[in-house]
Design an enzyme around this catalytic site. Structure first.
Site, PDB file in Angstrom:
ATOM      1  N   GLY A  11       0.828  -1.197   0.000  1.00  8.51           N
ATOM      2  CA  GLY A  11       0.000   0.000   0.000  1.00  8.51           C
ATOM      3  C   GLY A  11       0.860   1.243   0.000  1.00  8.51           C
ATOM      4  N   CYS A  12       0.322   2.314   0.518  1.00  7.49           N
ATOM      5  CA  CYS A  12       1.029   3.595   0.556  1.00  7.49           C
ATOM      6  C   CYS A  12       2.377   3.437   1.254  1.00  7.49           C
ATOM      7  CB  CYS A  12       0.173   4.621   1.280  1.00  7.49           C
ATOM      8  SG  CYS A  12       0.968   6.220   1.488  1.00  7.49           S
ATOM      9  N   PHE A  13       3.442   3.801   0.563  1.00  2.00           N
ATOM     10  CA  PHE A  13       4.774   3.532   1.105  1.00  2.00           C
ATOM     11  C   PHE A  13       5.169   4.409   2.279  1.00  2.00           C
ATOM     12  CE2 PHE A  13       6.523   5.552  -3.103  1.00  2.00           C
ATOM     13  CZ  PHE A  13       6.092   6.815  -2.750  1.00  2.00           C
ATOM     14  N   CYS A  34      -2.283   9.043   3.168  1.00  5.66           N
ATOM     15  CA  CYS A  34      -1.424   8.715   2.039  1.00  5.66           C
ATOM     16  C   CYS A  34      -2.021   9.184   0.726  1.00  5.66           C
ATOM     17  CB  CYS A  34      -1.169   7.202   1.978  1.00  5.66           C
ATOM     18  SG  CYS A  34      -0.069   6.635   3.269  1.00  5.66           S
TER      19      CYS A  34
END
Length: 156
Positions: free
Chosen positions: A9-11, A154
């Site tokens: 997912g969102c890093f 994010c």
């Protein structure tokens, strides 16, 4: 030192999660698994590159094992979601482990089976296991984003 690559997912949050672990010596966020060389965030975000937002984790295997990192990977996100994490939707947010060698591949496969056998998920684990592709660093403003800006969505 050794290296591992995870898409979960969102890093921003994934990086913040891994960098707090004892034995992790460095993290970088970037893009991997796609077809476009040196992509920009805007291009990856559009979903046309095939890249996943990826966290590169450098670690000392005498302190923390690759197997432990894979366990942590399953703790930090929902591996049953396909091409999304929460409200972040698209292949760039897929659950993926990029392995560097046969040992990492085997550990990843065993860990998926182990976590599946625990019976804690209502849906099957959808995590992909892929041979590591080139990793492209994200723009500098993405590195250590949550340290710099605090906890924000994010999706910004």
């Amino acid at each position: 030192m050794a290296t591992a690559y995870f898409g979960a997912g969102c890093f921003w949050g994934v990086e913040a999660f891994f960098e707090r672990l004892t034995g992790v010596t460095a993290t970088r966020v970037g893009y991997s698994g796609g077809t476009v060389e040196n992509p920009s965030y805007e291009l990856v975000k559009s979903g046309v590159t095939g890249h996943a937002e990826t966290t590169k984790v450098e670690f000392d295997p005498s302190v923390i094992s690759y197997a432990s990192l894979v366990d942590q990977f399953f703790e930090v996100h929902d591996p049953t979601q396909i091409n999304r994490q929460g409200e972040d939707v698209g292949t760039q947010y897929r659950s993926v482990i990029f392995f560097l060698d046969d040992e990492q591949r085997q550990v990843a496969e065993e860990k998926i089976q182990e976590w599946s056998d625990k019976g804690i998920y209502k849906l099957p684990i959808a995590t992909q296991i892929k041979k590591a592709a080139p990793f492209y660093d994200a723009e500098e403003y993405h590195q250590k984003y949550l340290q710099k800006h605090g906890s924000v969505s994010c999706g910004i």
